[in-house]
Scaffold this motif. Structure first.
Motif, short mmCIF file in Angstrom:
data_model
loop_
_atom_site.label_atom_id
_atom_site.label_comp_id
_atom_site.label_asym_id
_atom_site.label_seq_id
_atom_site.Cartn_x
_atom_site.Cartn_y
_atom_site.Cartn_z
N TYR A 61 0.85 -1.19 0.00
CA TYR A 61 0.00 0.00 0.00
C TYR A 61 0.89 1.25 0.00
O TYR A 61 1.77 1.37 0.86
N ALA A 100 -3.44 -5.39 5.88
CA ALA A 100 -2.16 -5.05 6.52
C ALA A 100 -1.30 -4.15 5.64
O ALA A 100 -0.27 -3.65 6.10
N GLY A 101 -1.68 -3.99 4.37
CA GLY A 101 -0.92 -3.12 3.47
C GLY A 101 0.36 -3.75 2.93
O GLY A 101 1.20 -3.05 2.38
N ARG A 150 6.12 -4.96 4.37
CA ARG A 150 5.87 -3.77 3.56
C ARG A 150 7.14 -3.31 2.85
O ARG A 150 8.21 -3.29 3.44
#
Lengths: 95, 490
Positions: free
Chosen positions: B194, B438-439, B464
């Motif tokens: 994200y 959770a991205g 991430r």
């Protein structure tokens, strides 16, 4: 959670939707079914847990306050379903 | 090699070495679309003249030695990415006549890099669905077997790549909408972290969940496209201010033992999910063995809140959707119902005629969950559960480099099989939703076939901004299993 057809009507109004009478029963059943499943969230211990709105960096994003050319009404209103030159037309609001 | 078989990597080489022209390549793909897309239904819009015009320009650029990363390479775009001057419907009747006045950031980036936009692909309306059956325009069939769905919501993009109508495509992923159709169609799908890719010009569904990503014929192409579309953008305040590495470095000096030292976590909760098809289980176990043979250490891990992911997601996403879709009110763009009594009546009639049933259902769920008296019990609680899911992932990545799982519990289902049972459809998203919550980034790589010949993928998720780990592991896996050159006979 069981949703009645009256509630469907009420929520639909809030959402600015119009659900056909013949579909209300089916919609109420499907919503009830989905919300019953979602009720399992009640079993999670969330005491003291903060709310998350996503994974974005929570920093403020700033930019310089600079003058820029706007695209202008011909671009902005290009997709207007109804327009009168530089104005959108909507049904009468003031009676 | 046939034109249609070319990956981005192959096409670039042949184009830049002047062995083929973009005009030849684009014409061949347009011819193939004309011949087969009536049956596949991958595209909503194909602008032949515009594509050929771009191809000619690319050929001129190549002869002028003005070469960029994608000069002359035909790419398809999911039809919710705004393309200046090309109709962008989001699979919805409400945007049937919508012609964007600007390009989304990813589209600008593709164009700056010389790509040829070959068409706009079919999708579930506003990306709401897992089968592309919710499109207001057409059914997209699975190129491997026309009786089956291609997955969704980026089903048109995945089918277009599998049917070899383009070198690659872009899709969007809010809860699995890149990875799941990629798995069902036997191609590679990558959902970036994200914030990795700007969402400017992507018509929003769930703004905290949406990401744009590549759907490609192989893992290398996913890295090539990710290089181009990534990066901070001042037009999207949620796009991350992090450096973009050269993702193709993941393949530099790749040796047989390059994955040695990596650890893959397998969540024990995933293995006890109800209804995992035995054929998916078999493919998954084989994949595990292949990775082990490549030197990856396999480890049991736990994502304790897995059982609540679907419930939390199907509150958060509809809440965001109900807010985002309020803009389609018949005033500024799109369809408008003029036979109405007053303004409110115009809104209601416009939306009810313009949106299909699944979109209306999600707007209603979202509106209900956000309404006075229910906010804390639904949106508030789901957002707290989301915090717990994010913590699960942070904890998991302390002990492994990536999480290995199936993409979907079963191979593609038959067209029409689940259409009247929204909850059953939602439950099939169990393995993909968490990455959006959770991205974190996730990739789907082809891993095998069901007994009916339908593709089955495996998913890897990393922490991430560590797409590099997914590309490395995915590449090692792909090189070993060698399914990247297999495509269906149309």
């Amino acid at each position: 959670m069981k949703i009645s057809t009256d509630e469907v009507t009420k929520i639909a109004h809030l959402a600015r939707l119009e659900i056909d009478e013949s579909q209300k029963e089916k919609m109420a059943d499907q919503l009830s079914h989905i919300l019953q499943y979602i009720d399992k969230l009640k079993h999670v211990d969330v005491e003291g847990i903060k709310l998350s709105s996503g994974a974005a960096f929570m920093n403020n994003v700033l930019r310089n306050d600079e003058l820029k050319v706007s695209p202008g009404p011909d671009v902005t209103l290009a997709n207007a379903p109804l327009r009168d030159e530089d104005f959108y037309i909507v049904p009468r609001i003031v009676k | 090699m046939e034109f249609c078989e070319l990956t981005i990597g192959d096409a670039r080489k042949l184009l830049f070495d002047r062995q083929i022209t973009s005009f030849e390549l684009t014409s061949a793909l347009l011819e193939r679309i004309k011949k087969y897309d009536d049956e596949i239904g991958a595209f909503i819009t194909v602008d032949k003249d515009l594509a050929l015009e771009q191809a000619k320009k690319a050929d001129q650029d190549i002869s002028d030695d003005n070469i960029s990363a994608l000069t002359g390479v035909p790419i398809a775009l999911k039809d919710l990415l705004c393309t200046k001057g090309i109709k962008t419907t989001c699979g919805s009747k409400i945007l049937d006549n919508f012609i964007p006045q600007y390009d989304g950031t990813v589209v600008s980036k593709l164009k700056e890099n010389g790509a040829v936009i070959i068409g706009k692909t079919n999708m579930d309306e506003f990306a709401m669905g897992s089968s592309t059956e919710n499109s207001s325009y057409k059914i997209t069939t699975n190129p491997w077997n026309r009786e089956y769905v291609p997955g969704g919501s980026s089903g048109g993009s995945a089918a277009a790549v599998a049917a070899q109508f383009c070198c690659a495509a872009l899709g969007t992923d809010t809860g699995g909408s890149i990875r799941q159709p990629a798995s069902h169609c036997g191609v590679v799908g990558l959902k970036p972290t994200y914030g990795r890719v700007s969402r400017f010009g992507l018509v929003s569904y769930g703004s905290s969940l949406d990401q744009i990503g590549p759907i490609t014929k192989d893992v290398r192409d996913a890295a090539i496209l990710l290089n181009i579309i990534s990066g901070n953008d001042k037009m999207d305040s949620t796009s991350a201010t992090v450096d973009v590495p050269d993702f193709t470095r993941a393949f530099d000096q790749f040796e047989k033992d390059s994955l040695k030292g990596m650890t893959a976590g397998i969540p024990k909760e995933y293995m006890s999910v109800d209804g995992i098809d035995p054929e998916v289980g078999k493919v998954f176990n084989e994949a595990k063995k292949i990775l082990e043979a490549l030197g990856v250490k396999i480890k049991d891990i736990s994502l304790p809140h897995t059982d609540y992911v679907v419930a939390a997601y199907y509150i958060i996403a509809p809440c965001e959707a109900s807010s985002n879709l309020a803009r389609f009110d018949g005033v500024k763009y799109g369809f408008r119902e003029n036979a109405c009594e007053d303004l409110i009546d115009m809104y209601k009639k416009t939306k009810s005629k313009g949106f299909g049933p699944e979109v209306q259902r999600r707007i209603i769920i979202g509106t209900y969950a956000l309404s006075a008296g229910y906010y804390d019990a639904y949106y508030g609680r789901a957002s707290q559960v989301r915090t717990l899911i994010m913590e699960d992932f942070s904890n998991a990545f302390k002990t492994c480099d990536f999480i290995l799982s199936p993409v979907a519990p079963a191979p593609a289902f038959k067209i029409g099989e689940n259409i009247d049972d929204p909850l059953t459809m939602y439950l099939t998203d169990i393995f993909t939703l968490s990455a959006n919550m959770a991205g974190v980034p996730g990739i789907s790589v082809p891993a095998g076939y069901s007994s009916k010949g339908l593709p089955i993928g495996i998913q890897m998720m990393a922490k991430r901004f560590d797409e590099m780990a997914l590309l490395r592991a995915g590449y090692g896996f792909e090189k070993t299993i060698q399914l990247d050159k297999r495509f269906p006979d149309l």
